[in-house]
Enzyme design. Structure first.
Site, PDB file in Angstrom:
ATOM      1  N   HIS A 108       0.805  -1.231   0.000  1.00 56.44           N
ATOM      2  CA  HIS A 108       0.000   0.000   0.000  1.00 56.44           C
ATOM      3  C   HIS A 108       0.832   1.272   0.000  1.00 56.44           C
ATOM      4  CE1 HIS A 108       0.907   0.101   4.313  1.00 56.44           C
ATOM      5  NE2 HIS A 108       0.597   1.371   4.266  1.00 56.44           N
TER       6      HIS A 108
HETATM    7  C1  UD1 Z   1      -2.308   5.892   5.168  1.00 56.84           C
HETATM    8  C2  UD1 Z   1      -1.066   6.538   5.789  1.00 56.84           C
HETATM    9  C3  UD1 Z   1       0.070   5.524   5.788  1.00 56.84           C
HETATM   10  C4  UD1 Z   1      -0.346   4.243   6.478  1.00 56.84           C
HETATM   11  C5  UD1 Z   1      -1.626   3.707   5.850  1.00 56.84           C
HETATM   12  C6  UD1 Z   1      -2.123   2.522   6.640  1.00 56.84           C
HETATM   13  C7  UD1 Z   1      -0.748   8.959   5.380  1.00 56.84           C
HETATM   14  C8  UD1 Z   1      -0.003   9.956   4.600  1.00 56.84           C
HETATM   15  N1  UD1 Z   1      -0.614   7.681   4.974  1.00 56.84           N
HETATM   16  O1  UD1 Z   1      -2.015   5.576   3.813  1.00 56.84           O
HETATM   17  O2  UD1 Z   1       1.162   6.059   6.503  1.00 56.84           O
HETATM   18  O3  UD1 Z   1       0.671   3.288   6.319  1.00 56.84           O
HETATM   19  O4  UD1 Z   1      -2.642   4.722   5.901  1.00 56.84           O
HETATM   20  O5  UD1 Z   1      -2.979   1.708   5.888  1.00 56.84           O
HETATM   21  O6  UD1 Z   1      -1.427   9.289   6.325  1.00 56.84           O
HETATM   22  N2  UD1 Z   1      -9.264   4.486   0.706  1.00 56.84           N
HETATM   23  C9  UD1 Z   1     -10.487   3.888   0.618  1.00 56.84           C
HETATM   24  N3  UD1 Z   1     -11.111   3.505   1.762  1.00 56.84           N
HETATM   25  C10 UD1 Z   1     -10.576   3.705   2.995  1.00 56.84           C
HETATM   26  C11 UD1 Z   1      -9.320   4.314   3.078  1.00 56.84           C
HETATM   27  C12 UD1 Z   1      -8.681   4.696   1.921  1.00 56.84           C
HETATM   28  O7  UD1 Z   1     -11.031   3.684  -0.477  1.00 56.84           O
HETATM   29  O8  UD1 Z   1     -11.203   3.315   3.999  1.00 56.84           O
HETATM   30  C13 UD1 Z   1      -8.581   4.875  -0.559  1.00 56.84           C
HETATM   31  C14 UD1 Z   1      -8.982   6.268  -1.032  1.00 56.84           C
HETATM   32  O9  UD1 Z   1      -8.953   6.269  -2.423  1.00 56.84           O
HETATM   33  C15 UD1 Z   1      -7.859   7.120  -0.498  1.00 56.84           C
HETATM   34  C16 UD1 Z   1      -6.666   6.183  -0.656  1.00 56.84           C
HETATM   35  O10 UD1 Z   1      -7.181   4.902  -0.345  1.00 56.84           O
HETATM   36  O11 UD1 Z   1      -7.691   8.310  -1.213  1.00 56.84           O
HETATM   37  C17 UD1 Z   1      -5.499   6.508   0.239  1.00 56.84           C
HETATM   38  O12 UD1 Z   1      -5.907   6.636   1.599  1.00 56.84           O
HETATM   39  P1  UD1 Z   1      -5.043   7.533   2.593  1.00 56.84           P
HETATM   40  O13 UD1 Z   1      -5.621   7.420   3.962  1.00 56.84           O
HETATM   41  O14 UD1 Z   1      -4.844   8.882   2.037  1.00 56.84           O
HETATM   42  O15 UD1 Z   1      -3.623   6.870   2.531  1.00 56.84           O
HETATM   43  P2  UD1 Z   1      -3.159   5.365   2.761  1.00 56.84           P
HETATM   44  O16 UD1 Z   1      -2.485   4.899   1.525  1.00 56.84           O
HETATM   45  O17 UD1 Z   1      -4.276   4.560   3.295  1.00 56.84           O
HETATM   46  N1  UDP Z   2      -3.825  -5.385   8.736  1.00 57.40           N
HETATM   47  C1  UDP Z   2      -5.108  -5.891   8.886  1.00 57.40           C
HETATM   48  N2  UDP Z   2      -5.779  -6.303   7.764  1.00 57.40           N
HETATM   49  C2  UDP Z   2      -5.239  -6.233   6.520  1.00 57.40           C
HETATM   50  C3  UDP Z   2      -3.928  -5.723   6.374  1.00 57.40           C
HETATM   51  C4  UDP Z   2      -3.248  -5.291   7.499  1.00 57.40           C
HETATM   52  O1  UDP Z   2      -5.605  -5.975  10.002  1.00 57.40           O
HETATM   53  O2  UDP Z   2      -5.917  -6.612   5.558  1.00 57.40           O
HETATM   54  C5  UDP Z   2      -3.099  -4.923   9.927  1.00 57.40           C
HETATM   55  C6  UDP Z   2      -1.737  -5.525  10.130  1.00 57.40           C
HETATM   56  O3  UDP Z   2      -1.838  -6.769  10.787  1.00 57.40           O
HETATM   57  C7  UDP Z   2      -1.052  -4.460  10.966  1.00 57.40           C
HETATM   58  C8  UDP Z   2      -1.645  -3.178  10.458  1.00 57.40           C
HETATM   59  O4  UDP Z   2      -2.856  -3.546   9.771  1.00 57.40           O
HETATM   60  O5  UDP Z   2      -1.393  -4.594  12.336  1.00 57.40           O
HETATM   61  C9  UDP Z   2      -0.693  -2.516   9.520  1.00 57.40           C
HETATM   62  O6  UDP Z   2      -1.331  -1.494   8.856  1.00 57.40           O
HETATM   63  P1  UDP Z   2      -0.914  -1.005   7.416  1.00 57.40           P
HETATM   64  O7  UDP Z   2      -0.083  -2.019   6.749  1.00 57.40           O
HETATM   65  O8  UDP Z   2      -2.162  -0.566   6.756  1.00 57.40           O
HETATM   66  O9  UDP Z   2      -0.103   0.324   7.749  1.00 57.40           O
HETATM   67  P2  UDP Z   2       1.387   0.636   8.246  1.00 57.40           P
HETATM   68  O10 UDP Z   2       1.691  -0.218   9.413  1.00 57.40           O
HETATM   69  O11 UDP Z   2       2.285   0.417   7.081  1.00 57.40           O
HETATM   70  O12 UDP Z   2       1.331   2.084   8.584  1.00 57.40           O
END
Ligand code: UD1
Ligand code: UDP
Length: 353
Positions: free
Chosen positions: A203
């Site tokens: 991601h």
């Molecule tokens: C965010 C965090 C990242 C973290 C990740 C955990 C920032 C800059 N990034 O990244 O550090 O590792 O969360 O998973 O804060 N979207 C959906 N549904 C949701 C959430 C997101 O469709 O419930 C889609 C949307 O198109 C959105 C995109 O994902 O624009 C990105 O979501 P965003 O929260 O901006 O960043 P992440 O890549 O999730």
């Molecule tokens: N995780 C989850 N379901 C998923 C993928 C990840 O519960 O489908 C959990 C994972 O076990 C970990 C956390 O989400 O505890 C990590 O989050 P993510 O990878 O989204 O973000 P990051 O840690 O890179 O910020």
């Protein structure tokens, strides 16, 4: 004492599960969900499965550009802080919700507690690196999970208010690992056997926003000759579709899953291939080899002890690690003793009187 905790993204709900439980034994905690993650399987499922207290506020600020998201959060959080008058604000990690939660508090001179402080990838192009550095610089209590994180802060001249409490994600794993076994039926549903599949997550913005990097990753998985389970993050799903990339039959794409399902899949995986921060640590907690598809990591100790390998997004480097990377050393306790949440409470009792 009143604490406002700000969460917004999946890993923050998981971190809040052990910490909120402990905080609420002694303090008045109000939980604010910024709404950064909003799909049921990115948000609601964690509150339900892990018994996290329901948010007192949900700002519903999801998607959008970084500036817009952070700015809107700032505005709404400021209002809440002014009305609630908390004694301190607690934030986790390095997302936009972290920065907004900390900055809104700092401007109102409310002490900020940063859990998972001091992490550095030394890659300022990462939005997370910017969020971490800024948050650390306006925090009063910097609760670091590792010795290296403490060193990073010291190198930047930050020594006041720094405490190594260990990693709250280790607390979460210890709290939920046993119950996660109740999800083993999923192995049958997915038609997979223990230790016969690779678990993958993707991601990171640097991987999804760059067609070549994402293409290399998917080609490596396609050509790996392994069964690959891939719970697909919504960000990645969108880019895969925009770029028209396709998966071979060895890859089982599933929707994002709950934490208990994830822990169960991690503990039964042969290897874990990821670009996630949290999943790199969980691979270590589960005793699984981790292959990290990034050019660097902030969890350097997992690499130093030989359980994590950084392979970037070179297709052949990923395939080679899937085939050949195996840790040779014994594990060490590099993330504390699994009592980080209790230590947060002890510190708050002592320091925030
Ligand atoms: C965010 C965090 C990242 C973290 C990740 C955990 C920032 C800059 N990034 O990244 O550090 O590792 O969360 O998973 O804060 N979207 C959906 N549904 C949701 C959430 C997101 O469709 O419930 C889609 C949307 O198109 C959105 C995109 O994902 O624009 C990105 O979501 P965003 O929260 O901006 O960043 P992440 O890549 O999730
Ligand atoms: N995780 C989850 N379901 C998923 C993928 C990840 O519960 O489908 C959990 C994972 O076990 C970990 C956390 O989400 O505890 C990590 O989050 P993510 O990878 O989204 O973000 P990051 O840690 O890179 O910020």
């Amino acid at each position: 004492m009143k604490i406002i905790t700000v969460v917004g993204a999946r890993p923050q709900f998981i971190k809040a599960a052990p910490v909120s439980r402990e905080l609420r034994k002694y303090f008045d905690e109000k939980l604010v969900h910024t709404g950064q993650h909003y799909d049921d399987n990115m948000s609601k499922i964690f509150f339900e499965e892990l018994g996290i207290p329901l948010p007192d506020y949900n700002l519903k600020i999801g998607s959008g550009s970084h500036g817009k998201m952070t700015g809107e959060m700032l505005e709404k959080l400021e209002e809440i802080y002014i009305n609630e008058k908390p004694d301190c604000v607690l934030v986790y990690g390095d997302t936009n919700s972290t920065l907004a939660g900390a900055l809104a508090a700092s401007k109102l001179l409310i002490p900020v507690i940063h859990v998972e402080a001091g992490l550095r990838s030394y890659n300022k192009a990462m939005p997370e690196e910017q969020n971490r550095i800024l948050t650390d610089n306006i925090s009063k209590l910097l609760l670091v999970p590792t010795v290296d994180a403490e060193k990073n802060l010291k190198n930047e001249g930050i020594t006041e208010g720094v405490y190594n409490i260990g990693d709250v994600m280790y607390d979460a794993v210890l709290m939920f690992k046993e119950i996660s076994k109740s999800k083993e039926y999923l192995l049958e549903d997915l038609n997979i056997l223990p230790n016969k599949y690779i678990l993958t997550t993707i991601h990171r913005a640097e991987n999804t926003n760059d067609i070549n990097r994402l293409k290399n990753i998917i080609e490596a998985l396609n050509e790996s000759n392994e069964v690959v389970i891939l719970p697909l993050h919504p960000r990645t799903k969108k880019f895969v579709s925009d770029y028209g990339l396709t998966f071979n039959e060895n890859i089982k794409i599933i929707e994002p899953i709950g934490y208990l399902e994830m822990l169960m899949l991690e503990s039964n995986a042969k290897k874990i291939v990821t670009d996630s921060g949290g999943v790199q640590k969980e691979a270590y907690f589960m005793g699984k080899p981790c292959i990290t598809m990034r050019d660097e990591t902030e969890w350097v100790e997992t690499v130093e002890v030989g359980w994590n390998i950084i392979v970037g997004t070179d297709k052949y480097a990923i395939i080679d690690a899937i085939n050949n990377f195996n840790p040779k050393s014994k594990q060490e306790l590099i993330f504390g003793d699994g009592r980080a949440s209790e230590k947060i409470v002890e510190l708050l009792k002592k320091l925030m009187k």
